[in-house]
Design an enzyme around this catalytic site. Structure first.
Site, PDB file in Angstrom:
ATOM      1  N   ASP A 111       9.890   5.840  -7.840  1.00 33.51           N
ATOM      2  CA  ASP A 111       9.116   6.601  -6.608  1.00 33.51           C
ATOM      3  C   ASP A 111       8.711   7.929  -7.130  1.00 33.51           C
ATOM      4  O   ASP A 111       7.432   8.254  -6.512  1.00 33.51           O
ATOM      5  CB  ASP A 111      10.383   6.993  -5.651  1.00 33.51           C
ATOM      6  CG  ASP A 111      11.161   5.852  -5.010  1.00 33.51           C
ATOM      7  OD1 ASP A 111      10.680   4.818  -5.086  1.00 33.51           O
ATOM      8  OD2 ASP A 111      12.361   6.165  -4.487  1.00 33.51           O
ATOM      9  N   GLY A 155      -4.660 -10.595  11.575  1.00 32.49           N
ATOM     10  CA  GLY A 155      -3.894  -9.565  12.480  1.00 32.49           C
ATOM     11  C   GLY A 155      -2.489  -9.212  12.057  1.00 32.49           C
ATOM     12  O   GLY A 155      -2.052  -9.499  10.985  1.00 32.49           O
ATOM     13  N   SER A 195      10.344  -1.374  -2.505  1.00 30.28           N
ATOM     14  CA  SER A 195      10.498   0.141  -3.164  1.00 30.28           C
ATOM     15  C   SER A 195       9.354   0.767  -3.756  1.00 30.28           C
ATOM     16  O   SER A 195       9.039   1.892  -3.701  1.00 30.28           O
ATOM     17  CB  SER A 195      11.731  -0.032  -4.285  1.00 30.28           C
ATOM     18  OG  SER A 195      12.882   0.364  -3.972  1.00 30.28           O
ATOM     19  N   GLU A 199      15.252   3.284  -9.171  1.00 31.56           N
ATOM     20  CA  GLU A 199      14.401   3.634  -7.909  1.00 31.56           C
ATOM     21  C   GLU A 199      14.206   5.061  -8.023  1.00 31.56           C
ATOM     22  O   GLU A 199      12.803   5.379  -7.631  1.00 31.56           O
ATOM     23  CB  GLU A 199      15.548   3.603  -6.735  1.00 31.56           C
ATOM     24  CG  GLU A 199      15.041   3.810  -5.565  1.00 31.56           C
ATOM     25  CD  GLU A 199      14.092   2.837  -4.823  1.00 31.56           C
ATOM     26  OE1 GLU A 199      14.327   1.767  -4.784  1.00 31.56           O
ATOM     27  OE2 GLU A 199      12.754   3.184  -4.823  1.00 31.56           O
ATOM     28  N   ASP A 231       1.288  -9.376  11.461  1.00 29.70           N
ATOM     29  CA  ASP A 231       2.360 -10.292  11.441  1.00 29.70           C
ATOM     30  C   ASP A 231       3.580  -9.655  10.814  1.00 29.70           C
ATOM     31  O   ASP A 231       3.365  -8.417  10.024  1.00 29.70           O
ATOM     32  CB  ASP A 231       1.855 -11.395  10.374  1.00 29.70           C
ATOM     33  CG  ASP A 231       1.199 -10.737   8.863  1.00 29.70           C
ATOM     34  OD1 ASP A 231       2.176 -10.285   8.332  1.00 29.70           O
ATOM     35  OD2 ASP A 231      -0.017 -10.830   8.735  1.00 29.70           O
ATOM     36  N   ASP A 234      -6.713  -7.155   5.700  1.00 25.14           N
ATOM     37  CA  ASP A 234      -5.739  -8.017   6.444  1.00 25.14           C
ATOM     38  C   ASP A 234      -5.193  -8.902   5.467  1.00 25.14           C
ATOM     39  O   ASP A 234      -5.953  -9.760   4.648  1.00 25.14           O
ATOM     40  CB  ASP A 234      -6.417  -8.833   7.615  1.00 25.14           C
ATOM     41  CG  ASP A 234      -5.458  -9.464   8.547  1.00 25.14           C
ATOM     42  OD1 ASP A 234      -4.458  -9.547   8.256  1.00 25.14           O
ATOM     43  OD2 ASP A 234      -6.148  -9.970   9.421  1.00 25.14           O
TER      44      ASP A 234
END
Ligand SMILES: *[C@@H]1O[C@H](CO)[C@@H](O)[C@H](O)[C@H]1NC(C)=O
Ligand SMILES: *[C@@H]1O[C@H](CO)[C@@H](O)[C@H](O)[C@H]1NC(C)=O
Ligand SMILES: *[C@@H]1O[C@H](CO)[C@@H](O)[C@H](O)[C@H]1NC(C)=O
Ligand SMILES: *[C@@H]1O[C@H](CO)[C@@H](O)[C@H](O)[C@H]1NC(C)=O
Ligand SMILES: *[C@@H]1O[C@H](CO)[C@@H](O)[C@H](O)[C@H]1NC(C)=O
Ligand SMILES: *[C@@H]1O[C@H](CO)[C@@H](O)[C@H](O)[C@H]1NC(C)=O
Ligand SMILES: *[C@@H]1O[C@H](CO)[C@@H](O)[C@H](O)[C@H]1NC(C)=O
Length: 595
Positions: A294, A572, A508, A290, A574, A553
């Site tokens: 990152d 749009g 992540s 992780e 969701d 989108d």
């Protein structure tokens, strides 16, 4: 701090002779232990715990009003962030609360000198043996074990306080918060598994077709349109990445990653900030997936902007007793205390950790979320992963997802994630491929704890109105804070781990990607003498109305879980991909035109 200690000094005289409270002690909070935790043995009575007694912020509504005004691009106060001192003033507990709790502590034998040294911005921290905590809180602590992981924690499932103290105490920790935080990097695969496309034929929209199989810095620059953008090391824009659970960011892996993907960044690195004695072992075999993901993408995408890696220890700052492994402190409040006390934190911070909202006590969820609002009001954009289990729970394997409420009734229900569900953070879902499609693991849904904030009313209502009537009745809370807000690529990220190139998936990956893009937008603004973007959501949902093409989108894919197909990505907003993925080029024009 100043205010609090000033009040405390003034109060001194009236407290010295306080008698023990006569009133009855009633249950302040109780929970059913989260699934998987088993009570093993009574906690040893001399085992030391550090009790944090946090007091409520009586003016939170005021803080929230400030937050929404300075985050609303149409408001005259847009971008006029509050100072650390002003936030502390608005957030400080009331004199009545300080007085009441102090009185109570004195009645339990704490003297003024000790209490002055123990006072914090939001209350008190005292070190007590379990026996004393049990007496004060009229409870019984046990050693609990998480059977699947072997983690242990000293906790209780209920605690009491004198009735008149209930309104004056926000929470006491550690009591009923069980450690549940997990990383959102769900899987890593060795590179030979990847079948890289050999044809160049369908290079669409300036995106290398290889990006369908492997995501690199270059792919993200192409997909989100910032190939030619050059941030300036001294614009003032900075990015922060948080690490928990002893996941360490490895320097050597970072250099291998740069050698592979970002030559011009070679030899550059991050500032390490240790919170509560958090470590960052450079033993290559202890590199954390992780943390490496990152740091490598967060920094690689924003080079040469300065980056900070926060390593927050999972244990309190005192030496743990040898008998009990104390790696079980809650992480967020400690990190928040630290960052809120800093005069100048990075303006963009990404966190790829979370847990099921239902496993955290309500008081704790609210306390943490309110402190995120404080950071927002100081102009910090907080990014969180939306989770890797679609509409389901912590268990990423859909065949064994429980999807049951933890309230004693075992009702089947979609399980939202926290802090993803906090309305004051920006939550990032996951996509893959190009053109982009939602990943099936992309966490999304509706909070059971936080009501829907008005900034997303239109977008979410529009989505709900499109849902076939009767869809998932009882499985989710239509009136809750809906997430994610945005999404980004989240599959096949090429990272280095322990000296080896690997491929990672999970939200992540999407959270630091989105965070990096907004750190670049902050860079663009700062170089024009404009303030940073701060708490983003009110702006994001406004952009959706006024410049819909600023987001790509995402209209294909869904996020199954709990034995259902989950929600669909639609035109749009969701609850799979939010408003879509960012188009840097368009967003840059928009944010530079906002004065
Ligand atoms: C494929 O694309 C890459 C760059 O995207 C280019 O360097 C290479 O020459 C192309 N190969 C073919 C066969 O067109
Ligand atoms: C990085 O540092 C090494 C060792 O100091 C040096 O040999 C190398 O030239 C540097 N590379 C770059 C790109 O600055
Ligand atoms: C590095 O970490 C591994 C795994 O934790 C451990 O076995 C090894 O002894 C460590 N090496 C050094 C030099 O500390
Ligand atoms: C809920 O499920 C747990 C097992 O996960 C079981 O021990 C408990 O008895 C169940 N409760 C009810 C009310 O069905
Ligand atoms: C649904 O959300 C609202 C607003 O947050 C809350 O008041 C209500 O208790 C929630 N209902 C359930 C069943 O969780
Ligand atoms: C759902 O039902 C309501 C009234 O019962 C109706 O107004 C609405 O159009 C229906 N929505 C859909 C998507 O069918
Ligand atoms: C998702 O789309 C499928 C196919 O169009 C449809 O059958 C299903 O009802 C939709 N589900 C939701 C929750 O909107």
């Amino acid at each position: 701090m100043k205010l609090l200690s000033l009040y405390l000094t003034l109060l001194l005289g009236s407290l010295v002779h306080a008698a023990p409270s006569e009133s009855t002690s009633n249950i302040k909070e109780s929970i059913i232990a989260p699934r998987g935790w088993v009570k093993r043995a009574p906690a040893p009575s001399d085992y030391a715990i550090e009790l944090r007694i946090a007091l409520p912020q009586p003016d939170f509504d005021e803080l929230e009003r400030h937050l929404y005004e300075i985050s609303d691009p149409d408001h005259h106060r847009y971008g006029k962030y509050l100072t650390k001192e002003k936030i502390e003033e608005i957030s400080s507990p009331s004199l009545a609360s300080i007085n009441a709790v102090r009185n109570w502590l004195v009645s339990h034998g704490y003297d003024e000198e000790y209490l002055s040294a123990s006072s914090t911005k939001d209350g008190f921290r005292i070190r007590v043996p379990v026996s004393q905590a049990e007496e004060m809180l009229n409870t019984k602590y046990h050693i609990w074990e998480h059977t699947a992981t072997g983690k242990t924690a000293v906790r209780t499932t209920a605690y009491s306080l004198p009735e008149e103290l209930h309104v004056h105490v926000e929470l006491v920790h550690p009591t009923i918060v069980f450690p549940g935080i997990r990383s959102m990097a769900s899987s890593a695969r060795l590179i030979p598994d990847i079948e890289v496309s050999t044809t160049n034929s369908s290079s669409s929209g300036g995106v290398d077709p290889v990006c369908n199989n492997e995501i690199t810095i270059k792919c993200l620059q192409q997909i989100y349109k910032f190939v030619d953008y050059r941030p300036s090391a001294d614009s003032g824009s900075r990015i922060g990445l948080t690490g928990y659970l002893e996941m360490f960011a490895n320097e050597q892996d970072l250099q291998s990653f740069y050698a592979d993907q970002r030559h011009d960044a070679l030899n550059s690195s991050f500032a390490l900030v240790s919170v509560n004695g958090g470590l960052n072992s450079q033993n290559l075999s202890e590199a954390g997936l992780e943390a490496n993901l990152d740091v490598q993408f967060g920094l690689g995408l924003t080079f040469p902007l300065p980056g900070t890696f926060y390593s927050t220890a999972g244990r309190p700052p005192f030496k743990p007793d040898l008998l009990l492994p104390e790696n079980t402190n809650e992480p967020y409040l400690d990190w928040l205390d630290f960052v809120l006390s800093h005069p100048n934190p990075p303006q963009v911070i990404s966190t790829s950790y979370g847990e099921d909202e239902q496993t955290i006590p309500e008081s704790y969820g609210r306390a943490v979320c309110k402190r995120f609002a404080q950071l927002g009001a100081r102009g910090v954009s907080l990014f969180f992963s939306s989770g890797d289990s679609g509409v389901g729970d912590a268990n990423p394997d859909p065949t064994t997802q429980m999807c049951k409420t933890n309230d004693g009734h075992n009702t089947t229900r979609f399980l939202p994630a926290f802090p993803a569900s906090c309305p004051y953070v920006t939550t990032i879902g996951g996509t893959h491929h190009f053109p982009e499609v939602a990943t099936s693991f992309s966490g999304g849904g509706f909070s059971d704890l936080f009501p829907r904030p008005s900034y997303q009313d239109d977008a979410v209502t529009e989505y709900l109105e499109k849902l076939p009537n009767g869809t998932y009745i009882g499985l989710f809370n239509k009136t809750g804070r809906a997430y994610p807000d945005l999404s980004a690529q989240s599959n096949n990220f090429a990272v280095f781990l322990g000296g080896v190139k690997r491929h990672v998936q999970g939200t992540s990956a999407s959270a630091p990607t989105a965070a990096a893009i907004f750190a670049l937008l902050n860079d663009a603004r700062l170089r024009q003498g404009l303030p940073v973007l701060g708490f983003l959501n009110p702006l994001l949902y406004k952009i959706r109305n006024e410049h819909p093409d600023a987001f790509n989108d995402v209209t294909h894919g869904n996020n199954p879980g709990c034995g259902t197909q989950g929600f669909n990505a639609t035109q749009g907003w969701d609850p799979v991909t939010g408003l879509g993925t960012p188009n840097f080029e368009k967003l840059k024009d928009i944010v530079l035109s906002m004065k």
